[in-house]
Scaffold this motif. Structure first.
Motif, short mmCIF file in Angstrom:
data_model
loop_
_atom_site.label_atom_id
_atom_site.label_comp_id
_atom_site.label_asym_id
_atom_site.label_seq_id
_atom_site.Cartn_x
_atom_site.Cartn_y
_atom_site.Cartn_z
N PRO A 1 0.89 -1.06 0.35
CA PRO A 1 -0.16 0.30 0.21
C PRO A 1 0.97 1.61 -0.48
O PRO A 1 2.12 1.66 0.51
N ARG A 2 0.48 2.20 -1.37
CA ARG A 2 1.02 3.51 -0.99
C ARG A 2 1.47 4.24 0.37
O ARG A 2 2.13 4.44 0.41
N ASP A 3 0.03 4.77 1.78
CA ASP A 3 0.25 5.22 2.74
C ASP A 3 0.40 3.96 4.03
O ASP A 3 0.51 4.58 4.68
N GLY A 4 0.99 3.08 3.24
CA GLY A 4 1.41 2.35 4.56
C GLY A 4 0.55 0.90 4.58
O GLY A 4 -1.02 1.29 4.14
N LEU A 5 -0.29 -0.06 5.53
CA LEU A 5 -0.71 -0.78 5.48
C LEU A 5 -1.63 -0.64 6.18
O LEU A 5 -1.77 0.35 7.50
N LEU A 6 -2.65 -0.66 5.54
CA LEU A 6 -4.14 -0.25 6.93
C LEU A 6 -4.51 -0.70 7.52
O LEU A 6 -5.43 -0.08 9.08
N PHE A 7 -4.46 -2.18 7.91
CA PHE A 7 -5.15 -2.77 9.47
C PHE A 7 -6.01 -3.51 9.43
O PHE A 7 -6.75 -2.59 10.42
N PRO A 8 -7.33 -3.16 8.26
CA PRO A 8 -8.83 -2.81 8.21
C PRO A 8 -8.89 -4.35 9.31
O PRO A 8 -8.88 -5.41 8.97
N PRO A 9 -10.23 -3.68 10.66
CA PRO A 9 -10.92 -4.86 11.05
C PRO A 9 -11.18 -6.11 10.55
O PRO A 9 -12.15 -5.45 9.71
N ALA A 10 -11.82 -6.65 10.02
CA ALA A 10 -11.89 -7.53 9.16
C ALA A 10 -12.02 -9.47 9.82
O ALA A 10 -11.09 -10.09 10.23
#
Length: 469
Positions: free
Chosen positions: A242-251
């Motif tokens: 990812p361009r802006d770093g990991l998003l770490f979405p809850p899932a």
């Protein structure tokens, strides 16, 4: 599917795979627990700065410590016993050794161990993901040139993710996303070894009794280890960071294909073909139902995006109860757990018997750069992964090089030459970098790969601009 048969054959022929283990910590101990009972595999030697720790690890994992020899590789080779040493170079040079395992977690030491292993004709299983992300593509190229295997460690999440990616592609699917689960909240980026245990629900006393290293566990929590592992997958399997770093979405596991698909399809990804880590915690701290905290996943779709072929594949997804998004276009397979060092013998056997790695760095696609955890002053010393000063953020390699980001693997024991604000990327130009082989190897990798591909300018910091103490 026949590794065990091949191991049994080596046992019956009296030609076991001879293995040298560097580092008798948790990962190494888990390997020891299994290596003792596997036919066709001989643990020739263990190297650890503390021979007593190596003895303790052997005793804890069921070995007959009285049968261990000290410092004599020849005795170990001739008798089938195991030697303990505190000298890594002697282990790697030992006669008869086939495979070296680096389980130290020390990036610069890992580079040195790998280079010597290649020189001595040994296959390398690099548990040390920190070293791999620092200069894995450079190391892998050297091992290939020597006709040797340089491999990720099976049982650790990057190798398991790469296996799932390879499975999907071999089946004719397009990989949309791949990665792992972890415990994450944005505030964890500021965590230090002093605050880490409260986030795990432990007291410092409980953690100490369990032999838990606070800096190591803090690297799991503050996002650094996730960045390192996803960089390794990106570099091995060609997926994009990812361009802006990991998003770490809850899932949770049943929502993976809904979340891990492109944004224009209702997901969170910038595009198809990315690495990403999902969180086991909602942003308000609630636990995610069906979380994947200890597991790995791959999200995929039919290669033919439209037409009868795609319709048929999606119908098969439904018929065989694969977890999909509502459109049935995106599907996910996941593995809920990984067994770390208990599974490491798979890498050893693959390297020695098949001449194949269980994942290896193919290119320099992603990097992990140092980011200030708080406002840092000129003159402060950085303390590296999991420490008090910086955490590691995943970046595309091109973006990292254009910015001149300081790799997290080189951010230990270096002095800042200017103040750095909280949340700011620390660059090569912000620190006094000692002139050592690890630094030179890293800079050679940056220049050789990107000069060859003509895809990035290294003007922020070229080799001629290195600072040294």
């Amino acid at each position: 599917m026949n590794l065990y048969t091949m191991l049994q054959r080596r046992q019956s022929e009296g030609r076991p795979i001879r293995v040298g283990l560097i580092g008798a910590g948790k990962f190494g101990s888990m390997f020891l627990a299994q290596a003792r009972v596997i036919p066709g595999m001989h643990l020739l030697a263990i190297a650890d700065l503390s021979p007593e720790r190596a003895r303790t690890a052997l005793k804890t994992t069921g070995w007959d410590v009285d049968a261990v020899v000290t410092g004599s590789f020849q005795d170990a080779l001739s008798t089938g016993r195991t030697c303990i040493t505190d000298t890594v170079d002697d282990l790697i040079r030992a006669d008869g050794l086939d495979v070296v395992i680096d389980a130290t977690g020390h990036p610069t030491a890992g580079l040195e161990h790998a280079l010597l292993a290649a020189e001595q004709g040994r296959h390398m299983v690099m548990v040390n993901v920190e070293a791999d992300v620092l200069a894995g593509a450079r190391l892998a190229a050297q091992f290939r040139k020597a006709g040797l295997v340089y491999s990720m460690a099976y049982g650790d999440q990057p190798a398991l993710i790469c296996e799932m990616i390879d499975w999907a592609r071999t089946c004719g699917f397009r990989v949309v996303a791949a990665g792992k689960g972890t415990k994450y909240l944005p505030g964890y980026h500021a965590s230090t070894p002093d605050t880490v245990w409260q986030h795990y629900g432990l007291t410092p006393e409980e953690a100490e009794k369990g032999g838990m290293n606070p800096q190591m566990f803090n690297s799991f929590l503050d996002g650094t280890k996730s960045g390192i592992e996803m960089a390794a997958v990106s570099n091995a399997a060609g997926l994009t960071a990812p361009r802006d770093g990991l998003l770490f979405p809850p899932a949770g596991v049943h929502d993976l294909p809904k979340v891990l698909k492109p944004r224009d399809q209702g997901g969170v990804l910038e595009q198809t073909g990315m690495v990403e880590v999902v969180s086991s915690e909602e942003r308000d701290g609630r636990h995610v139902f069906g979380d994947l905290r200890w597991g790995v996943y791959v999200t995929f779709e039919a290669m033919d995006e439209s037409g009868a072929g795609a319709d048929y594949v999606r119908r098969c997804f439904r018929e065989y109860q694969v977890v999909t998004d509502p459109s049935f276009r995106y599907a996910t397979l996941f593995r809920p757990t990984h067994l770390i060092g208990l599974e490491l013998p798979v890498s050893v056997a693959n390297a020695a018997l098949r001449g194949e790695p269980t994942g290896t760095s193919e290119a320099f696609n992603a990097d992990v750069v140092s980011v200030a955890k708080r406002g840092l002053d000129a003159g402060e010393m950085l303390d590296g992964e999991g420490g008090y000063t910086v955490w590691g953020r995943l970046m595309r390699a091109r973006d990292s090089l254009e910015k001149g980001g300081l790799p997290i693997g080189l951010a230990h024991g270096v002095k800042l030459t200017r103040a750095v604000a909280e949340g700011e990327v620390v660059t090569w130009a912000d620190v006094e970098v000692p002139d050592g082989r690890a630094v030179r190897i890293r800079r050679e990798m940056e220049e050789s790969l990107y000069d060859k591909q003509q895809s990035c300018s290294l003007t922020p910091v070229r080799a001629s601009q290195w600072r040294s103490n």
